[in-house]
Design a protein around this motif. Sequence first.
Motif, PDB file in Angstrom:
ATOM      1  N   LEU A  22     -31.487  12.210  -2.421  1.00 44.09           N
ATOM      2  CA  LEU A  22     -30.894  12.103  -3.684  1.00 44.09           C
ATOM      3  C   LEU A  22     -30.540  13.577  -4.203  1.00 44.09           C
ATOM      4  CD1 LEU A  22     -33.918   9.662  -4.784  1.00 44.09           C
ATOM      5  CD2 LEU A  22     -31.528   8.906  -4.122  1.00 44.09           C
ATOM      6  N   LEU A  23     -29.369  13.264  -4.894  1.00 43.35           N
ATOM      7  CA  LEU A  23     -29.114  14.654  -5.898  1.00 43.35           C
ATOM      8  C   LEU A  23     -28.751  14.351  -7.243  1.00 43.35           C
ATOM      9  CD1 LEU A  23     -25.790  15.364  -3.093  1.00 43.35           C
ATOM     10  CD2 LEU A  23     -28.059  16.444  -3.121  1.00 43.35           C
ATOM     11  N   LEU A  24     -29.018  15.304  -7.917  1.00 41.67           N
ATOM     12  CA  LEU A  24     -29.000  15.281  -9.472  1.00 41.67           C
ATOM     13  C   LEU A  24     -27.508  16.193  -9.714  1.00 41.67           C
ATOM     14  CD1 LEU A  24     -29.774  14.755 -12.312  1.00 41.67           C
ATOM     15  CD2 LEU A  24     -30.926  16.936 -12.455  1.00 41.67           C
ATOM     16  N   ALA A  25     -26.507  15.305  -9.970  1.00 46.81           N
ATOM     17  CA  ALA A  25     -25.252  15.985  -9.837  1.00 46.81           C
ATOM     18  C   ALA A  25     -24.345  15.180 -10.697  1.00 46.81           C
ATOM     19  CB  ALA A  25     -24.682  15.943  -8.492  1.00 46.81           C
ATOM     20  N   ASP A  26     -23.346  15.913 -11.343  1.00 44.63           N
ATOM     21  CA  ASP A  26     -22.328  15.365 -12.091  1.00 44.63           C
ATOM     22  C   ASP A  26     -21.349  14.841 -11.182  1.00 44.63           C
ATOM     23  OD1 ASP A  26     -19.864  14.899 -13.458  1.00 44.63           O
ATOM     24  OD2 ASP A  26     -20.159  16.662 -14.787  1.00 44.63           O
ATOM     25  N   ALA A  27     -20.633  13.629 -11.266  1.00 46.76           N
ATOM     26  CA  ALA A  27     -19.717  13.027 -10.199  1.00 46.76           C
ATOM     27  C   ALA A  27     -18.468  13.638 -10.264  1.00 46.76           C
ATOM     28  CB  ALA A  27     -19.601  11.539 -10.856  1.00 46.76           C
ATOM     29  N   CYS A  28     -18.245  14.539 -11.187  1.00 43.93           N
ATOM     30  CA  CYS A  28     -16.650  15.405 -11.212  1.00 43.93           C
ATOM     31  C   CYS A  28     -17.092  16.863 -10.650  1.00 43.93           C
ATOM     32  CB  CYS A  28     -16.445  15.304 -12.792  1.00 43.93           C
ATOM     33  SG  CYS A  28     -15.941  13.738 -13.116  1.00 43.93           S
ATOM     34  N   ARG A  29     -18.379  16.999 -10.419  1.00 42.43           N
ATOM     35  CA  ARG A  29     -18.557  18.419  -9.887  1.00 42.43           C
ATOM     36  C   ARG A  29     -19.631  18.198  -8.889  1.00 42.43           C
ATOM     37  NH1 ARG A  29     -16.937  18.471 -14.745  1.00 42.43           N
ATOM     38  NH2 ARG A  29     -15.356  20.128 -15.585  1.00 42.43           N
ATOM     39  N   LEU A  30     -19.349  18.121  -7.922  1.00 41.80           N
ATOM     40  CA  LEU A  30     -20.403  17.488  -6.753  1.00 41.80           C
ATOM     41  C   LEU A  30     -20.592  18.893  -5.968  1.00 41.80           C
ATOM     42  CD1 LEU A  30     -18.810  14.355  -5.239  1.00 41.80           C
ATOM     43  CD2 LEU A  30     -20.969  14.416  -6.423  1.00 41.80           C
ATOM     44  N   PRO A  31     -21.934  19.124  -5.426  1.00 34.97           N
ATOM     45  CA  PRO A  31     -22.368  20.248  -4.892  1.00 34.97           C
ATOM     46  C   PRO A  31     -22.485  20.148  -3.445  1.00 34.97           C
ATOM     47  CG  PRO A  31     -24.419  18.931  -5.555  1.00 34.97           C
ATOM     48  CD  PRO A  31     -23.259  18.217  -6.165  1.00 34.97           C
TER      49      PRO A  31
END
Length: 429
Positions: free
Chosen positions: A322-331
């Motif tokens: 699981l990643l806490l991330a903005d869909a438009c700025r993926l890590p």
Amino acid sequence: MSWTEPAGVLVVQHLPHEGPYGIGTALEAAGLPVRVCRTWAGDPVPESPAGLAALVVMGGPMAAYEDFGGRSAELTLLRSALEAEVPVLGVCLGAQLLATAAGGSARPGNGQQIGWEEVRTTSAVLADPLFIGVPARLRVLHWHGDTMDLPVGATVLASCDRYPVQAFRIGASAWGLQFHLEADKAAVDAFAAAFPDEAATAPDLREAAPAELAALAPHRDDVFERFAALVASRATATTTRAFFTSRAANWEERFAADGPRYAAAVARMELRPGQRVLDVGCGSGRALPALRAEVGYKGVVFGADLTPAMLTAAAEKGRTGLLLADACRLPLLAGSLDGIFSAGLVDHVPDPEDALREWARVTAPGGVLLLFHPSGRAERAARHGRSLDPADLLAEESLSPALLATGWDLTCYEDAVEHFLARAVRRTG
């Protein structure tokens, strides 16, 4: 209301004269709608921050440590705002309520502090999004007799000898001000008129106001302009988190019947064992088991979402990656994925083409993108009482060129009653 349509900033105002003043000026200049909850006039405090871009809680003569009308509702709203990372600004009483909601406490102080006095900023302001650039010593308007003990993890931003907590930050999105940084001439006049006995203890209150406000104004305006800019820049993400945070705990159970449809959609991706796949906007991770089944134990499955509470719900069901991330700025590195699954997200992000372009960046040539929803466009439009819009992003004549412009070729498009599905392949070159 859609979860991507911010209702604006809510200001909780306890008395007519304790308005937002400089805060309101900055919010309005940033184009943010401002709605005032006048608790003194009987306005109900909202039960949740859903739809809010920010929450501002102003001052008042009440004690934060004693019961007053609306206190319980305000603490509940503040706790929910903190959980959903809604930007919060608390002033005087509002700061004490914020500290209490976060796990600290309010209490009587060491006598009244009224009038123009100095506060000292701490070294933490050097890295603070709002207070960076505020000088080491600043004269501000005080009007209080209570104080607070901050919760563990809070950051003190300003202090003075009598009252060590004058400004603070909780997390990355909530600020409390014991003093009245928002003050302008109208505020000084209103306070003095509303509390003449207290004003009399600061005999130079009004006489000194022009000079004091002239010196204070640049820093006041900088702080609140930064707050307004932060609120505006995060508005869509904020309202998304606020909407889903309160629903995360039972999200899976509410839509349990959709599980087989998700599994069938994942199968349409035609993934192979050992491949790497991402569910972007994964929510509680409903598609993750099906994705894992497709790529096997040698494959890699990620789930990314903007709402911490949704990822917590997913983790509680044993879902990993699981990643806490903005869909438009993926890590994620460029070309690191073989597939992306996305259910009900692309037409809700601020810039759909930006999202599609980002998803193309992290997908290897030949990789697949599957856009899915467990009901068709017509059914969803009817459910929300609107007609089907041919200019909708998910209409084939709109989606196909959007995909083409962002590095994808549409290979399958289905808009049926029971589902929406669009499959695209990452273009080579």
